[in-house]
Design an enzyme around this catalytic site. Structure first.
Site, PDB file in Angstrom:
ATOM      1  N   CYS A 155       4.277 -28.704 -14.135  1.00 35.00           N
ATOM      2  CA  CYS A 155       3.640 -28.889 -15.507  1.00 35.00           C
ATOM      3  C   CYS A 155       2.523 -29.827 -15.869  1.00 35.00           C
ATOM      4  O   CYS A 155       2.039 -30.111 -16.888  1.00 35.00           O
ATOM      5  CB  CYS A 155       4.884 -29.351 -16.423  1.00 35.00           C
ATOM      6  SG  CYS A 155       5.560 -30.983 -15.999  1.00 35.00           S
ATOM      7  N   CYS A 205       9.932 -32.203  -2.116  1.00 30.42           N
ATOM      8  CA  CYS A 205      10.383 -31.613  -0.868  1.00 30.42           C
ATOM      9  C   CYS A 205       9.649 -32.511   0.404  1.00 30.42           C
ATOM     10  O   CYS A 205       8.308 -32.623   0.485  1.00 30.42           O
ATOM     11  CB  CYS A 205       9.824 -30.221  -0.982  1.00 30.42           C
ATOM     12  SG  CYS A 205      10.041 -29.162   0.517  1.00 30.42           S
ATOM     13  N   CYS A 254      11.900 -28.705 -14.445  1.00 29.11           N
ATOM     14  CA  CYS A 254      10.834 -27.774 -13.816  1.00 29.11           C
ATOM     15  C   CYS A 254      11.574 -27.198 -12.639  1.00 29.11           C
ATOM     16  O   CYS A 254      10.811 -26.361 -11.815  1.00 29.11           O
ATOM     17  CB  CYS A 254       9.831 -28.395 -13.737  1.00 29.11           C
ATOM     18  SG  CYS A 254       8.667 -29.266 -15.184  1.00 29.11           S
ATOM     19  N   GLY A 268     -48.962 -46.833  14.797  1.00 30.80           N
ATOM     20  CA  GLY A 268     -49.058 -46.257  16.132  1.00 30.80           C
ATOM     21  C   GLY A 268     -48.746 -44.842  16.018  1.00 30.80           C
ATOM     22  O   GLY A 268     -48.560 -44.331  15.102  1.00 30.80           O
ATOM     23  N   PHE A 270     -45.364 -36.867  19.006  1.00 30.77           N
ATOM     24  CA  PHE A 270     -44.554 -36.097  17.980  1.00 30.77           C
ATOM     25  C   PHE A 270     -45.351 -36.383  16.511  1.00 30.77           C
ATOM     26  O   PHE A 270     -44.953 -35.536  15.670  1.00 30.77           O
ATOM     27  CB  PHE A 270     -43.398 -36.143  17.858  1.00 30.77           C
ATOM     28  CG  PHE A 270     -42.713 -35.947  19.153  1.00 30.77           C
ATOM     29  CD1 PHE A 270     -42.720 -34.624  19.818  1.00 30.77           C
ATOM     30  CD2 PHE A 270     -41.761 -36.689  19.761  1.00 30.77           C
ATOM     31  CE1 PHE A 270     -42.204 -34.361  21.093  1.00 30.77           C
ATOM     32  CE2 PHE A 270     -40.968 -36.448  21.027  1.00 30.77           C
ATOM     33  CZ  PHE A 270     -41.297 -35.422  21.828  1.00 30.77           C
ATOM     34  N   ASP A 284     -35.798 -38.548  22.713  1.00 27.22           N
ATOM     35  CA  ASP A 284     -36.901 -39.419  22.897  1.00 27.22           C
ATOM     36  C   ASP A 284     -36.304 -40.787  22.966  1.00 27.22           C
ATOM     37  O   ASP A 284     -37.174 -41.436  22.427  1.00 27.22           O
ATOM     38  CB  ASP A 284     -37.740 -38.897  22.040  1.00 27.22           C
ATOM     39  CG  ASP A 284     -39.261 -39.605  22.502  1.00 27.22           C
ATOM     40  OD1 ASP A 284     -39.568 -39.734  23.623  1.00 27.22           O
ATOM     41  OD2 ASP A 284     -40.170 -39.808  21.605  1.00 27.22           O
TER      42      ASP A 284
END
Length: 766
Positions: free
Chosen positions: A251, A261, A272, A464, A468, A576
């Site tokens: 509910c 449980c 319920c 710098g 890459f 790297d």
């Protein structure tokens, strides 16, 4: 229709041969009876016309069976035509029976009608025999008409469920068995993934797939059974008083005293108890079961399997990345985003966090800003529901407006209680507008939130450059580092791969990792990270030659290993690692930068990616220099680079400083002929550090340790170093920051504590 054969009777007149050109003797006899009946002037003409229409409809059904009856998956237009003809035949037969009953001579015509129907049965038996068993939807229309000529039965399927329960579901065309039985299983606390479905055929149970069309099983009986390896047990209820905030799982109301449980965690009020699901499923074990089944059907690639085996033998295993960043990767932990559908009413609220007040561990002083009266909503499910839901069927609207105007907010809930009529109309129109807006926007990529629009970053001086990209100091809500990547005119494949990797980088948060702040795609690809005020480790060691104490050098190595261990736990390979990419703050806090980004550190040709030998060769592992594998980068290649960094720390020099030929270094290191000279380390370098350095620089990749083991070794070494402990008799005021002149304020004479030593001469000594 000239090829129609095996009809239900043609009649003796020439016009009747139009319906069936190949009349068999039995059909002729039946037709003769029909013709004699039609010749009787007492029989109305309407009855005779209906009988002719019945015969024509039967011939059409036979033609359909001859044409498509042998196909396992016939076209939908055939199914529609078959259903139309059978419905028409049933209506004609009912009309015929009504007319015969009203005339009072239904006996004679019943015989002729039966003969005609028997003809259809005998002539179409061959067609029905070739039908597959799964096409039981094609019932003989004669049997349907005889069993209940006035009220034709709807196509249904009887299903026997676990725990001696059963149900009946309609057999709709195009609906799978899973969709038909999903609701019935959810009401009993089950899901299709933990059950198997069987059909009874020739007295034997034969398994069928959950994706089978339910219309193929019309009139049959299905049996649903729980899988043997599913941890399904009975409930173990105990009475419990909930002192923390809890809600009933049925509910959804506040729960203080009730039952719980112990196995599945289901909580409920005593009132319920009748609505508690009969089945008890341990979902934790069920999740592990499904994960194991996933790995059975999706084996790990050989390279990753060998990597995992190496990690286990070395006493550690790299963790998997976050779920939203890996997509199809295998080594991901299943906990962040579970793909196992758990029924909403039966999963305990405190376990899957769907209750209205999600419970989580937090500080007692932290404000509970998570409290909300609206259930959390999955945005993917919401968009899907909004796409199929009508205007009037919306229960909770979600718009792109600020939270104060959300239709599900607390303010609107109160307004809904005051004036339900007008509010319902406004809510419907709002949800309709939101639905249209969501359709227009479509699915949104979360990585777009980290893209910085062009023009917001102010690029400053150049710091710098490397293999890459080039690094600049910039301004974006403060000082930032902007790395312009050397990728010009990226292809869509490159751009998508770049965004995928950014999705991984944006989740990195660690004290020894440079903070990722965003990325930019225009005018070129760029990465924005936090600005580090200190210098790089390379600058300290080889430019200004800072003389660090051994304890400081070991601490720098420890922090670097700690940061790399975090990256590897996120399944990020640095690729790297070198002293140029290790930055030191003024307090000697290590920050590792320029990690990940395999897309940028590779060579692209069209839509294909190739690894290239670029970067600093001094820190490259031998297998990376050889480039024999498709992807030579691994966790162990980062370990080799870390070993070179340790060499720099312990010697203050770069390796191979006596060789000036770059190609010679590449050849000799790649072949395994050259290694760093460990005899150049400082005299006060601990032997354990020297051994660790040698292990990291092993030529064979599999012989190198991983960072969890490296970090543990360095921490053990740091604890074992002798330290000068502070004297216990030292006054604590100096450590508190007091100056010498501060004590002059309190230099007042006291009879109990004489200050000047000469004062003692006034006292006589006995």
């Amino acid at each position: 229709m000239a090829a129609l054969s095996g009809g239900g009777g043609g009649g003796a007149e020439p016009g009747q041969a139009l319906f069936n050109g190949d009349m068999e003797p039995e059909a002729g006899a039946g037709a003769g009876a029909a013709a004699s009946s039609a010749a009787d002037p007492a029989i109305p003409e309407e009855v005779w016309n209906i009988k002719q229409m019945i015969k024509l409809t039967q011939e059409h059904i036979e033609a359909l069976l001859d044409k498509f009856g042998g196909e396992h998956n016939p076209p939908s237009i055939y199914l529609e035509a078959y259903e139309e003809y059978t419905s028409k035949l049933d209506a004609l037969q009912q009309r015929e029976q009504q007319l015969l009953e009203s005339l009072g001579n239904g006996t004679d015509f019943s015989v002729s009608s039966s003969a005609s129907m028997d003809t259809v049965t005998s002539s179409s038996s061959s067609s029905l025999s070739v039908l597959p068993s799964s096409l039981s939807v094609f019932q003989n229309p004669t049997d349907v008409a005889r069993s209940n000529p006035k009220s034709p039965q709807k196509p249904i399927v009887r299903v026997f469920l676990p725990n001696k329960q059963r149900t009946v579901v309609p057999a709709r065309c195009g609906v799978t068995v899973r969709d038909s039985l999903k609701k019935a299983l959810m009401m009993r606390g089950l899901i299709p993934e933990c059950c198997a479905v069987y059909r009874i055929q020739d007295g034997e149970k034969k398994p069928i797939g959950w994706d089978t069309d339910i219309s193929w099983l019309t009139g049959e009986e299905l049996h649903v059974e729980v899988l043997e390896n599913v941890p399904l047990t009975t409930h173990n209820f105990v009475r419990k008083t909930f002192f923390t905030l809890a809600f009933c799982d049925f509910c959804r109301k506040l729960l203080f005293q009730g039952f719980r449980c112990q196995t599945c965690g289901y909580k409920f009020h005593q009132r319920c108890s009748t609505e508690v699901p009969l089945m008890c499923v341990n979902y934790d074990q069920l999740d592990l079961l499904f994960v194991s089944k996933f790995f059975e059907h999706h084996p790990i690639p050989q390279e990753e399997a060998s990597l995992a085996e190496t990690a286990l033998t070395s006493g550690s295993s790299p963790s998997a990345p976050a779920s939203d960043s890996i997509g199809p990767q295998i080594l991901t932990s299943p906990s962040p985003s579970k793909s196992i559908p758990i029924p909403q009413p039966f999963r305990p609220a405190d376990e899957d966090h769907r209750n209205q007040f999600g419970q989580r561990d937090r500080s007692s002083s932290a404000p509970n800003v998570h409290i909300n009266t609206i259930e959390p909503v999955n945005i993917d499910d919401l968009i899907r529901d909004q796409g199929f839901r009508g205007d009037g069927g919306s229960t909770t609207g979600l718009s792109a407006t600020p939270p104060a105007s959300l239709p599900g907010s607390l303010t609107n809930v109160k307004a809904l209680q005051k004036s339900p009529g007008p509010q319902r109309e406004r809510k419907s129109s709002s949800s309709s507008e939101d639905r249209n807006r969501m359709k227009t926007l479509g699915r949104r990529d979360s990585s777009d939130d980290w893209e910085i629009p062009d023009g917001q970053i102010t690029v400053g001086q150049r710091i710098g450059s490397g293999s890459f990209g080039t690094v600049y100091k910039g301004k974006w809500h403060g000082d930032v580092a902007v790395k312009m990547l050397n990728v010009t005119a990226p292809t869509p494949q490159q751009l998508q791969a770049f965004k995928n990797e950014v999705g991984v980088l944006r989740k990195t948060r660690h004290v020894n990792i440079l903070l990722f702040m965003g990325y930019s795609t225009k005018p070129q690809l760029a990465i924005v990270t936090q600005w580090c005020e200190g210098s790089s480790l390379y600058h300290h060691l080889h430019i200004i030659e800072t003389k660090f104490e051994m304890i400081k050098l070991i601490d720098i190595a420890r922090q670097t290993a700690q940061g790399m261990d975090y990256l590897h736990a996120k399944s990020i390979i640095h690729r790297d690692l070198k002293s140029n990419n290790i930055f030191l703050h003024e307090d000697l806090t290590v920050k590792i930068g320029d990690f990940g980004l395999a897309t940028v550190k590779s060579r692209w040709s069209g839509s294909h990616q190739f690894e290239q030998l670029s970067g600093s060769i001094l820190w490259m592992a031998p297998e990376v220099i050889r480039m024999q594998d498709k992807n030579p980068y691994s966790f162990q290649s980062d370990v080799y680079a870390f070993g070179i960094v340790l060499y720099e720390l312990m010697t203050g020099q770069l390796p191979y400083s006596n060789i000036n030929n770059r190609d010679q270094i590449i050849f000799m290191v790649g072949r395994g002929y050259l290694s760093p000279d460990l005899s150049k380390v400082r005299s006060n370098c601990p032997k354990a550090m020297k051994r660790l350095m040698a292990e990291c620089l092993k030529k064979k990749r599999d012989e190198r340790p991983l960072f969890p083991q490296i970090l543990a070794s360095i921490e053990l070494l740091a604890r074992s170093l002798p330290k000068i402990h502070r004297s216990a008799s030292e006054p604590s005021l100096n450590r508190a920051g007091f100056q010498t002149e501060d004590f002059s304020l309190y230099a007042c004479a006291s009879p109990k504590t004489p200050i000047q030593a000469g004062g003692y001469g006034a006292f006589p000594v006995h």
